[in-house]
Scaffold this active site. Structure first.
Site, PDB file in Angstrom:
ATOM      1  CE1 TYR A   1      -1.440 -23.259 -67.763  1.00 34.02           C
ATOM      2  CE2 TYR A   1       0.177 -21.868 -66.898  1.00 34.02           C
ATOM      3  CZ  TYR A   1      -0.788 -21.910 -67.786  1.00 34.02           C
ATOM      4  OH  TYR A   1      -1.040 -21.325 -68.812  1.00 34.02           O
ATOM      5  N   GLY A   2       0.716 -25.946 -61.854  1.00 39.60           N
ATOM      6  CA  GLY A   2       1.021 -26.841 -61.160  1.00 39.60           C
ATOM      7  C   GLY A   2       0.003 -26.882 -59.767  1.00 39.60           C
TER       8      GLY A   2
ATOM      9  N   GLY B   1       1.078 -16.172 -73.635  1.00 33.87           N
ATOM     10  CA  GLY B   1       0.343 -16.206 -75.028  1.00 33.87           C
ATOM     11  C   GLY B   1      -0.445 -17.155 -75.119  1.00 33.87           C
TER      12      GLY B   1
ATOM     13  CB  VAL C   1       3.906 -19.246 -48.568  1.00 30.17           C
ATOM     14  CG1 VAL C   1       4.695 -20.087 -47.605  1.00 30.17           C
ATOM     15  CG2 VAL C   1       2.581 -19.779 -48.555  1.00 30.17           C
TER      16      VAL C   1
ATOM     17  CD  GLU D   1       6.002 -17.514 -79.319  1.00 29.24           C
ATOM     18  OE1 GLU D   1       5.501 -16.461 -78.923  1.00 29.24           O
ATOM     19  OE2 GLU D   1       6.136 -18.638 -78.640  1.00 29.24           O
TER      20      GLU D   1
ATOM     21  CG  HIS E   1       9.155 -20.257 -71.777  1.00 29.76           C
ATOM     22  ND1 HIS E   1       9.532 -20.765 -73.025  1.00 29.76           N
ATOM     23  CD2 HIS E   1       8.079 -19.694 -71.707  1.00 29.76           C
ATOM     24  CE1 HIS E   1       8.615 -20.174 -73.704  1.00 29.76           C
ATOM     25  NE2 HIS E   1       7.728 -19.662 -73.058  1.00 29.76           N
TER      26      HIS E   1
ATOM     27  N   GLY F   1       6.736 -26.056 -62.366  1.00 26.48           N
ATOM     28  CA  GLY F   1       7.857 -25.802 -63.094  1.00 26.48           C
ATOM     29  C   GLY F   1       9.167 -26.152 -62.686  1.00 26.48           C
TER      30      GLY F   1
ATOM     31  CG  ASN G   1       5.534 -22.065 -76.444  1.00 24.16           C
ATOM     32  OD1 ASN G   1       5.704 -22.753 -77.593  1.00 24.16           O
ATOM     33  ND2 ASN G   1       5.701 -20.999 -76.548  1.00 24.16           N
TER      34      ASN G   1
HETATM   35  P1  FAD Z   1       3.464 -20.190 -62.093  1.00 21.39           P
HETATM   36  O1  FAD Z   1       2.163 -20.127 -63.250  1.00 21.39           O
HETATM   37  O2  FAD Z   1       4.416 -19.162 -62.526  1.00 21.39           O
HETATM   38  O3  FAD Z   1       2.479 -19.730 -60.946  1.00 21.39           O
HETATM   39  C1  FAD Z   1       3.224 -19.723 -59.747  1.00 21.39           C
HETATM   40  C2  FAD Z   1       2.245 -18.949 -58.840  1.00 21.39           C
HETATM   41  O4  FAD Z   1       2.802 -18.935 -57.232  1.00 21.39           O
HETATM   42  C3  FAD Z   1       2.088 -17.217 -59.202  1.00 21.39           C
HETATM   43  O5  FAD Z   1       0.875 -16.926 -59.401  1.00 21.39           O
HETATM   44  C4  FAD Z   1       2.841 -16.386 -57.949  1.00 21.39           C
HETATM   45  O6  FAD Z   1       2.177 -15.456 -57.956  1.00 21.39           O
HETATM   46  C5  FAD Z   1       2.621 -17.509 -56.912  1.00 21.39           C
HETATM   47  N1  FAD Z   1       3.662 -17.295 -55.916  1.00 21.39           N
HETATM   48  C6  FAD Z   1       4.966 -17.326 -56.098  1.00 21.39           C
HETATM   49  N2  FAD Z   1       5.604 -17.211 -54.888  1.00 21.39           N
HETATM   50  C7  FAD Z   1       4.709 -17.294 -53.725  1.00 21.39           C
HETATM   51  C8  FAD Z   1       4.654 -17.286 -52.460  1.00 21.39           C
HETATM   52  N3  FAD Z   1       5.836 -17.185 -51.699  1.00 21.39           N
HETATM   53  N4  FAD Z   1       3.354 -17.207 -51.904  1.00 21.39           N
HETATM   54  C9  FAD Z   1       2.245 -17.421 -52.454  1.00 21.39           C
HETATM   55  N5  FAD Z   1       2.278 -17.334 -53.916  1.00 21.39           N
HETATM   56  C10 FAD Z   1       3.329 -17.378 -54.560  1.00 21.39           C
HETATM   57  N6  FAD Z   1       4.251 -20.840 -71.616  1.00 21.39           N
HETATM   58  C11 FAD Z   1       3.572 -21.654 -72.598  1.00 21.39           C
HETATM   59  O7  FAD Z   1       3.579 -22.890 -72.611  1.00 21.39           O
HETATM   60  N7  FAD Z   1       2.963 -20.846 -73.839  1.00 21.39           N
HETATM   61  C12 FAD Z   1       3.347 -19.777 -73.947  1.00 21.39           C
HETATM   62  O8  FAD Z   1       2.612 -19.250 -74.723  1.00 21.39           O
HETATM   63  C13 FAD Z   1       3.882 -18.622 -72.632  1.00 21.39           C
HETATM   64  N8  FAD Z   1       3.888 -17.592 -72.849  1.00 21.39           N
HETATM   65  C14 FAD Z   1       4.205 -16.810 -71.879  1.00 21.39           C
HETATM   66  C15 FAD Z   1       4.339 -15.269 -71.825  1.00 21.39           C
HETATM   67  C16 FAD Z   1       4.901 -14.513 -70.795  1.00 21.39           C
HETATM   68  C17 FAD Z   1       4.917 -13.175 -71.026  1.00 21.39           C
HETATM   69  C18 FAD Z   1       5.164 -15.455 -69.512  1.00 21.39           C
HETATM   70  C19 FAD Z   1       5.702 -14.614 -68.367  1.00 21.39           C
HETATM   71  C20 FAD Z   1       5.289 -16.575 -69.442  1.00 21.39           C
HETATM   72  C21 FAD Z   1       4.745 -17.372 -70.645  1.00 21.39           C
HETATM   73  N9  FAD Z   1       4.734 -18.776 -70.648  1.00 21.39           N
HETATM   74  C22 FAD Z   1       4.286 -19.688 -71.585  1.00 21.39           C
HETATM   75  C23 FAD Z   1       5.078 -19.592 -69.279  1.00 21.39           C
HETATM   76  C24 FAD Z   1       4.350 -20.357 -68.398  1.00 21.39           C
HETATM   77  O9  FAD Z   1       3.482 -19.084 -68.214  1.00 21.39           O
HETATM   78  C25 FAD Z   1       4.903 -20.644 -67.503  1.00 21.39           C
HETATM   79  O10 FAD Z   1       5.703 -21.717 -67.647  1.00 21.39           O
HETATM   80  C26 FAD Z   1       3.781 -21.227 -66.311  1.00 21.39           C
HETATM   81  O11 FAD Z   1       3.158 -20.110 -66.009  1.00 21.39           O
HETATM   82  C27 FAD Z   1       4.263 -21.928 -65.029  1.00 21.39           C
HETATM   83  O12 FAD Z   1       3.493 -22.487 -64.300  1.00 21.39           O
HETATM   84  P2  FAD Z   1       3.982 -22.862 -62.703  1.00 21.39           P
HETATM   85  O13 FAD Z   1       2.521 -23.695 -62.316  1.00 21.39           O
HETATM   86  O14 FAD Z   1       5.455 -23.620 -62.634  1.00 21.39           O
HETATM   87  O15 FAD Z   1       4.016 -21.487 -62.134  1.00 21.39           O
END
Ligand code: FAD
Length: 496
Positions: A15-16, A114, A244, A352, A437, A465, A475
């Site tokens: 997301y970020g 989800g 990275v 939920e 989470h 996050g 969530n």
């Molecule tokens: P992420 O989405 O985790 O993205 C980080 C990315 O960086 C990943 O693709 C990873 O592979 C990559 N990465 C990591 N380290 C490196 C590196 N060193 N080099 C290159 N790439 C790297 N949240 C909700 O709000 N609603 C829901 O229904 C929900 N259900 C969920 C169900 C499950 C099973 C899971 C696992 C999570 C769920 N979440 C839900 C949580 C939500 O998906 C996360 O909070 C969110 O994805 C976090 O966003 P982010 O941008 O912080 O990082």
């Protein structure tokens, strides 16, 4: 290629990272995204990109030889199975006291989650992000995030009649009979598509039990929203299966070291590129691990002492209840949750009503509770082991269990029912070993300034996050997206 120079490098495509890439590209900046997981754009031999939850195969887990299902038992029997080691989509990352589930691939957590897209109640926001003005979030950035993600709610009339939400209606009945507030929860699933799945006119996805290991059709993952718009600018390139490992100062810009891996996880080659700006968007765990290692090993020694601190599990705890035979939850269950119990203000939980899409009648109601667990852990560098560790302890889930019990003990007493004891082990009620989470580790206005800048190093930013201090009351991904929208707008205006 190695040696290249890029204006902006984004680590991670969740997301970020997706918000940062889109907005930077729209501002005219060329962006290179580095993602350790696969692209997830090519079907396997079965014609599907992702495997089904009921039949986990090589596509399911990140570099494991055995599945590690969140519900690892059924009727007292372990259900995990051997799989080929592969860069699968779901990482069950094990720390000493907790398993942290995360998405791996282009789209990050949006591939596996989800899709529940929840904006915290405004009255709860000051505790979520104390240094952020609620007026700008609720006036501008939450609406922008919800629009960008494609958030919508199930049609209430269809909800009342469809077989696939029988389990949710049973959950509602039991909640309401005990006096708990029941709410519909928005999602990024395409609800029209789900109705067509139920009508049998399109290939099934939510109604085929697809969850955790990817969703082949109806879910609007980031690949269909932010990342599609980013690609359309023509300014964003993505390197999947690239990880990275270092970001080092190099005379006003940064040298980024990147390992290219194959689908067994083996390093194929190591590259370096230079970047004027680097956005850490590797997720709470990924970003924290990188920053803690780089500070401790002297690569980024001036990162401040808050780096690695303030990590929380969003108070996740799971449990199941055993219903009477007159309360079947249905053998067809949509894998996309659409409702819950909002008892947060009373000190209970935002719980939920979750599916158990086994394909058979289970007579079980299943819940994922988000609770106000006060415990916070920190990441630290273990030099002799050469890895980052997390100080979370399993016993720290007890406040979450107590909060969830305040709801489900009451429902059980009212209904004359008991907890299921066969879902997480042999006679184990609480799923207290995991989180979906992870939040924190590079907290806003502590490890960074109030917009995610790592101020000791101009041009380095955190935008995922990791910025959120451990709990969002609901969530998390809408809040992660909205905060990223706020921060990148300010960064583009002030720094570029
Ligand atoms: P992420 O989405 O985790 O993205 C980080 C990315 O960086 C990943 O693709 C990873 O592979 C990559 N990465 C990591 N380290 C490196 C590196 N060193 N080099 C290159 N790439 C790297 N949240 C909700 O709000 N609603 C829901 O229904 C929900 N259900 C969920 C169900 C499950 C099973 C899971 C696992 C999570 C769920 N979440 C839900 C949580 C939500 O998906 C996360 O909070 C969110 O994805 C976090 O966003 P982010 O941008 O912080 O990082």
């Amino acid at each position: 290629g190695s040696g290249a120079h890029v204006a902006a490098l984004v680590i991670g495509t969740g997301y970020g990272g997706s918000v940062a890439a889109l907005r930077l590209a729209q501002a005219g900046v060329d962006v290179h995204m580095i993602e350790m997981g696969k692209a997830w754009d090519t079907p396997g031999a079965d014609g599907k990109i992702f495997c089904n939850t009921r039949e986990p195969d090589y596509r399911s887990y990140w570099l494991r030889t055995r599945t590690k299902a969140p519900l690892n038992y059924f009727l007292g029997f372990p259900i995990d199975r051997d799989i080929p080691r592969h860069t699968g989509v779901l990482d069950a990352e094990e720390f000493a006291g907790i398993t942290v589930y995360q998405g791996r691939g282009v789209g990050g957590g949006s591939l596996v989650n989800g899709g529940m897209a929840v904006t915290p109640k405004r009255e709860n926001f000051p505790a979520v992000l104390p240094s952020v003005d609620p007026a700008e979030m609720y006036g501008v950035y939450y609406p922008r995030a919800n629009a960008g993600l494609g958030v919508a709610t199930v049609d209430p009339a269809w909800f009342e009649t469809t077989a696939c939400y029988q389990y949710a209606r049973v959950g509602r009945k039991h909640a309401q009979r005990s006096g708990f507030p029941f709410v519909f929860v928005p999602d990024v699933y395409d609800w029209d598509y789900m109705e067509q799945e139920a009508a049998g006119s399109v290939p099934q996805s939510a109604l085929a039990g697809e969850i955790l290991y990817g969703n082949n059709y109806g879910k609007k993952s980031l690949q269909k929203t932010y990342l599609a718009r980013a690609a359309a600018t023509g300014r964003v390139t993505i390197s999947p299966l690239h990880r990275v490992t270092s970001v080092a100062p190099a005379g006003g810009s940064y040298t980024v070291t990147i390992e290219q891996i194959d689908t067994t996880g083996a390093v194929v080659t190591t590259k370096t590129v230079t970047a004027d700006r680097v956005f850490f968007a590797a997720g709470s765990v990924g970003t924290s691990k990188l920053l803690v290692k780089l500070k401790a090993t002297g690569v980024l020694p001036a990162l401040n002492g808050e780096v690695g601190k303030g990590w929380g599990d969003n108070g996740n705890v799971m449990c199941g209840r055993a219903n009477h035979l007159w309360d079947p939850t249905g053998k067809l269950q949509s894998a996309i949750p659409c409702c819950g119990i909002d008892n947060w203000t009373a000190g209970g939980a935002f719980a939920e009503v979750a599916p158990l899409p086994t394909g058979i009648e289970t007579y079980a109601s299943f819940y994922l509770s988000i609770t106000d667990n006060p415990n916070r852990a920190r990441f630290s560098w273990n030099a002799s082991a050469g890895r980052v560790e997390l100080s979370w302890q399993t016993a720290w889930k007890q406040p979450s269990i107590d909060m969830a019990k305040s709801i489900f003990d009451k429902i059980n007493a009212k209904e004359g029912t008991i907890y299921r004891t066969d879902l997480f082990g042999v006679y184990k009620i609480w799923g207290d070993h995991l989180t979906y989470h992870p939040l924190g580790g590079a907290v806003l206005n502590k490890a960074t300034d109030n917009y995610g800048r790592l101020t000791a190093y101009p041009g380095l930013y955190v935008i995922d996050g990791a910025l959120i201090p451990g709990n969002t009351t609901v969530n998390p991904f809408v809040t992660i997206t909205a905060l990223a929208e706020r921060n990148i707008e300010h960064i583009i205006a002030a720094d570029l």
